[in-house]
Design a protein around this motif. Structure first.
Motif, PDB file in Angstrom:
ATOM      1  N   LYS A 143       0.855  -1.191   0.000  1.00 43.08           N
ATOM      2  CA  LYS A 143       0.000   0.000   0.000  1.00 43.08           C
ATOM      3  C   LYS A 143       0.890   1.241   0.000  1.00 43.08           C
ATOM      4  O   LYS A 143       1.924   1.282   0.664  1.00 43.08           O
ATOM      5  N   PHE A 144       0.466   2.272  -0.720  1.00 44.26           N
ATOM      6  CA  PHE A 144       1.202   3.527  -0.822  1.00 44.26           C
ATOM      7  C   PHE A 144       0.233   4.651  -0.468  1.00 44.26           C
ATOM      8  O   PHE A 144      -0.806   4.809  -1.117  1.00 44.26           O
ATOM      9  N   THR A 145       0.553   5.430   0.572  1.00 46.00           N
ATOM     10  CA  THR A 145      -0.353   6.475   1.042  1.00 46.00           C
ATOM     11  C   THR A 145       0.380   7.798   1.210  1.00 46.00           C
ATOM     12  O   THR A 145       1.579   7.831   1.485  1.00 46.00           O
ATOM     13  N   GLY A 146      -0.365   8.880   1.052  1.00 44.70           N
ATOM     14  CA  GLY A 146       0.112  10.220   1.357  1.00 44.70           C
ATOM     15  C   GLY A 146      -0.872  10.879   2.303  1.00 44.70           C
ATOM     16  O   GLY A 146      -2.056  11.007   1.979  1.00 44.70           O
ATOM     17  N   ASP A 147      -0.407  11.277   3.493  1.00 41.74           N
ATOM     18  CA  ASP A 147      -1.295  11.783   4.530  1.00 41.74           C
ATOM     19  C   ASP A 147      -0.645  12.902   5.333  1.00 41.74           C
ATOM     20  O   ASP A 147       0.580  12.912   5.530  1.00 41.74           O
ATOM     21  N   ALA A 148      -1.481  13.810   5.814  1.00 43.90           N
ATOM     22  CA  ALA A 148      -1.078  14.797   6.815  1.00 43.90           C
ATOM     23  C   ALA A 148      -1.885  14.531   8.080  1.00 43.90           C
ATOM     24  O   ALA A 148      -3.091  14.239   8.010  1.00 43.90           O
ATOM     25  N   ASN A 149      -1.225  14.613   9.232  1.00 43.16           N
ATOM     26  CA  ASN A 149      -1.883  14.384  10.516  1.00 43.16           C
ATOM     27  C   ASN A 149      -1.406  15.409  11.528  1.00 43.16           C
ATOM     28  O   ASN A 149      -0.222  15.790  11.528  1.00 43.16           O
ATOM     29  N   VAL A 150      -2.327  15.867  12.377  1.00 45.06           N
ATOM     30  CA  VAL A 150      -1.967  16.727  13.506  1.00 45.06           C
ATOM     31  C   VAL A 150      -2.565  16.134  14.774  1.00 45.06           C
ATOM     32  O   VAL A 150      -3.632  15.504  14.742  1.00 45.06           O
ATOM     33  N   HIS A 151      -1.860  16.347  15.895  1.00 39.96           N
ATOM     34  CA  HIS A 151      -2.343  15.808  17.172  1.00 39.96           C
ATOM     35  C   HIS A 151      -1.617  16.524  18.310  1.00 39.96           C
ATOM     36  O   HIS A 151      -0.389  16.614  18.305  1.00 39.96           O
TER      37      HIS A 151
ATOM     38  N   GLU B  81       4.393  26.678  16.700  1.00 42.78           N
ATOM     39  CA  GLU B  81       5.757  26.460  17.166  1.00 42.78           C
ATOM     40  C   GLU B  81       6.696  27.313  16.317  1.00 42.78           C
ATOM     41  O   GLU B  81       6.481  27.474  15.109  1.00 42.78           O
ATOM     42  N   LEU B  82       7.725  27.860  16.961  1.00 46.67           N
ATOM     43  CA  LEU B  82       8.738  28.651  16.266  1.00 46.67           C
ATOM     44  C   LEU B  82      10.090  27.963  16.378  1.00 46.67           C
ATOM     45  O   LEU B  82      10.428  27.394  17.419  1.00 46.67           O
ATOM     46  N   LYS B  83      10.854  28.031  15.294  1.00 48.75           N
ATOM     47  CA  LYS B  83      12.172  27.394  15.271  1.00 48.75           C
ATOM     48  C   LYS B  83      13.157  28.315  14.574  1.00 48.75           C
ATOM     49  O   LYS B  83      12.921  28.761  13.454  1.00 48.75           O
ATOM     50  N   ASN B  84      14.266  28.630  15.248  1.00 49.55           N
ATOM     51  CA  ASN B  84      15.305  29.461  14.647  1.00 49.55           C
ATOM     52  C   ASN B  84      16.116  28.645  13.656  1.00 49.55           C
ATOM     53  O   ASN B  84      16.711  27.621  14.014  1.00 49.55           O
ATOM     54  N   ILE B  85      16.166  29.090  12.400  1.00 50.80           N
ATOM     55  CA  ILE B  85      17.013  28.464  11.400  1.00 50.80           C
ATOM     56  C   ILE B  85      18.388  29.132  11.392  1.00 50.80           C
ATOM     57  O   ILE B  85      19.420  28.469  11.348  1.00 50.80           O
ATOM     58  N   VAL B  86      18.385  30.447  11.447  1.00 54.72           N
ATOM     59  CA  VAL B  86      19.620  31.237  11.499  1.00 54.72           C
ATOM     60  C   VAL B  86      19.393  32.374  12.485  1.00 54.72           C
ATOM     61  O   VAL B  86      18.325  33.001  12.482  1.00 54.72           O
ATOM     62  N   LYS B  87      20.398  32.661  13.317  1.00 49.74           N
ATOM     63  CA  LYS B  87      20.344  33.816  14.212  1.00 49.74           C
ATOM     64  C   LYS B  87      21.773  34.267  14.471  1.00 49.74           C
ATOM     65  O   LYS B  87      22.545  33.544  15.095  1.00 49.74           O
ATOM     66  N   GLU B  88      22.126  35.475  13.966  1.00 49.73           N
ATOM     67  CA  GLU B  88      23.508  35.930  14.063  1.00 49.73           C
ATOM     68  C   GLU B  88      23.580  37.434  14.306  1.00 49.73           C
ATOM     69  O   GLU B  88      22.635  38.186  14.028  1.00 49.73           O
ATOM     70  N   THR B  89      24.751  37.862  14.800  1.00 46.57           N
ATOM     71  CA  THR B  89      25.067  39.278  14.969  1.00 46.57           C
ATOM     72  C   THR B  89      26.043  39.685  13.882  1.00 46.57           C
ATOM     73  O   THR B  89      27.042  38.995  13.636  1.00 46.57           O
TER      74      THR B  89
ATOM     75  N   ILE C 263      -1.761  21.900   8.189  1.00 48.67           N
ATOM     76  CA  ILE C 263      -0.389  22.254   8.559  1.00 48.67           C
ATOM     77  C   ILE C 263       0.088  23.379   7.652  1.00 48.67           C
ATOM     78  O   ILE C 263      -0.041  23.303   6.425  1.00 48.67           O
ATOM     79  N   LYS C 264       0.631  24.426   8.258  1.00 49.77           N
ATOM     80  CA  LYS C 264       1.267  25.509   7.520  1.00 49.77           C
ATOM     81  C   LYS C 264       2.715  25.617   7.993  1.00 49.77           C
ATOM     82  O   LYS C 264       2.995  25.583   9.191  1.00 49.77           O
ATOM     83  N   LEU C 265       3.623  25.738   7.022  1.00 50.92           N
ATOM     84  CA  LEU C 265       5.041  25.909   7.338  1.00 50.92           C
ATOM     85  C   LEU C 265       5.530  27.141   6.589  1.00 50.92           C
ATOM     86  O   LEU C 265       5.571  27.149   5.355  1.00 50.92           O
ATOM     87  N   GLN C 266       5.867  28.195   7.350  1.00 48.34           N
ATOM     88  CA  GLN C 266       6.234  29.470   6.761  1.00 48.34           C
ATOM     89  C   GLN C 266       7.546  29.950   7.364  1.00 48.34           C
ATOM     90  O   GLN C 266       7.980  29.486   8.417  1.00 48.34           O
TER      91      GLN C 266
ATOM     92  N   GLY D 193       6.907  17.492  12.304  1.00 47.01           N
ATOM     93  CA  GLY D 193       6.919  18.532  13.322  1.00 47.01           C
ATOM     94  C   GLY D 193       6.527  17.988  14.674  1.00 47.01           C
ATOM     95  O   GLY D 193       6.197  16.802  14.833  1.00 47.01           O
ATOM     96  N   GLN D 194       6.551  18.852  15.678  1.00 50.53           N
ATOM     97  CA  GLN D 194       6.258  18.421  17.040  1.00 50.53           C
ATOM     98  C   GLN D 194       4.813  17.981  17.208  1.00 50.53           C
ATOM     99  O   GLN D 194       4.511  17.071  17.985  1.00 50.53           O
TER     100      GLN D 194
END
Length: 403
Positions: A47-55, A241-249, A281-284, A129-130
């Motif tokens: 079986k081959f499936t494509g799904d999105a789930n949140v919990h 949820e927020l996640k830092n990808i890059v953070k620099e001075t 799910i939104k990823l921005q 994601g979490q």
């Protein structure tokens, strides 16, 4: 606990160096089944499936509330062995035509080929994601009477196509910010920021130009960050949820100075593409350029950033684009023919219970199984598990088996 099934492994073949699939691609591979004694199988399929789930779960005092939702993109199924009284219609499932085999499997190793085509539709990228995920999963399951089902699965990595039609993502972005000091300083500072565009492919570099006029009595520092914003939706409830990808001075700007800076932000090659085409799910991404001022609010300029999948080209063997079509799997040809001549029937498939039986309905004597012209699944009562060829090239596997 039954030990008659020694091994059940699922392999699929990568189609590129990155091992990433996109819409319309062919996913093909094989299932290897090793049994220690003869077994009779009710149902055996991949079986081959494509799904999105949140919990997620939220607590308020002694109360606990669970939120969840699901979105399905496709469900494809190919049977190797199917119950004779089972109909060909399954709700929300596309059955893929392919070769079927008899219900009795003799001791030894056997290989079952499969082939699917990913639908030609706009589906979100693979994501974990979490509080939710988008997954594209291959799963094989074998069911027997009065025995626990045996199964194993593996995920594939999926990215949507970059069609190159989003011209607005190539336009620069600009913004300004001023700040006047009344407490803990005097004067003002201003900042003008320009990003070279909005949309970037994985591994690209974001180039940002910053003009700063620090006409204040305070020293400041130029900083920047790229933030990933995850939003999970279940009904009217959301979880973020927020996640830092890059953070620099970047630079220190003393009082009374003007500076011009160029900031280059290198994007990771494995950064998940922006997800806007999923209901739950939104990823921005958000780029923030700001001046760090001690004991005061920081002037900042923020831009949206869209992470695009890399340019992809369909390999020539995948066929022309178009609507989704369930491709039949390739016919097994697992035993080489010496000198180009087929061997005797008993040598070609030594694991068959009755080598004298006709290989498929309507077969003429002297024809070999499988039927080279077969395109539609036909349940065959004659046991016919194909023999495993250990020299056959296979790639990814998932050896977990439930007995």
């Amino acid at each position: 606990m039954s030990r008659s099934i020694k091994e059940l492994i699922l392999h699929y073949d990568p189609i590129n160096e990155s091992n990433i699939f996109t819409s319309g691609d062919i996913v093909e591979g094989r299932v290897v089944l090793e049994v220690t004694k003869e077994i009779k199988v009710n149902t055996f399929f991949v079986k081959f499936t494509g799904d999105a789930n949140v919990h997620w779960t939220e607590k308020s005092g002694d109360d606990e509330t669970t939120y969840s939702d699901h979105e399905r993109y496709f469900k494809l199924k190919q049977y190797f062995i199917q119950e004779s009284n089972k109909g060909q219609s399954e709700k929300n499932t596309t059955l893929v035509s392919g070769e079927t085999y008899g219900p009795v499997i003799r001791p030894g190793s056997h290989v079952f080929p499969f082939r699917f085509q990913l639908p030609q539709q706009n589906m979100p990228a693979s994501f974990e994601g979490q509080h939710g995920s988008v997954k594209y999963v291959l799963m094989v399951k074998l069911k027997r009477s009065w025995k626990p089902a045996s199964s194993t699965c593996t995920e594939i990595s999926f990215l949507p196509k970059n069609d190159g039609t989003n011209d607005h993502l190539l336009q620069p972005q600009s913004g300004t910010k001023d700040k006047k000091f009344k407490l803990f300083g005097s004067g003002k500072m201003s900042m003008a920021v320009t990003a070279d565009k909005t949309g970037y492919m994985q591994g690209e570099t974001i180039r940002v130009s910053v003009d700063i006029d620090n006409s204040s009595s305070r020293d400041v520092k130029l900083k920047y960050s790229l933030m990933q914003k995850q939003t999970f939706i279940a009904g009217r409830s959301t979880k973020r949820e927020l996640k830092n990808i890059v953070k620099e001075t970047k630079d220190h700007i003393p009082s009374g100075e003007k500076t011009k800076s160029v900031v280059d932000i290198n994007l990771p090659r494995d950064l998940t593409a922006t997800i806007e085409n999923c209901r739950i799910i939104k990823l921005q991404y958000e780029l923030k350029v700001y001046l760090d001022v001690s004991f005061a609010s920081d002037p900042e300029v923020m831009f949206p950033v869209v992470i695009l999948p890399p340019d992809q080209q369909c390999p020539p063997w995948q066929g022309p684009p178009g609507g989704f079509q369930p491709y039949p799997p390739p016919q097994p040809n697992l035993v080489p023919y010496p000198g180009g001549q087929p061997p005797a029937y008993s040598e070609l498939y030594p694991n068959l219970n009755d080598p004298s039986a006709l290989p498929y309905p309507g077969a003429a004597a002297g024809h070999f199984y499988p039927n080279p012209n077969a395109m539609v699944p036909v349940f065959c009562p004659t046991p016919s598990a194909p023999v495993y060829d250990p020299n056959q090239s296979t790639t990814k596997s998932s050896p977990n088996v439930t007995y």
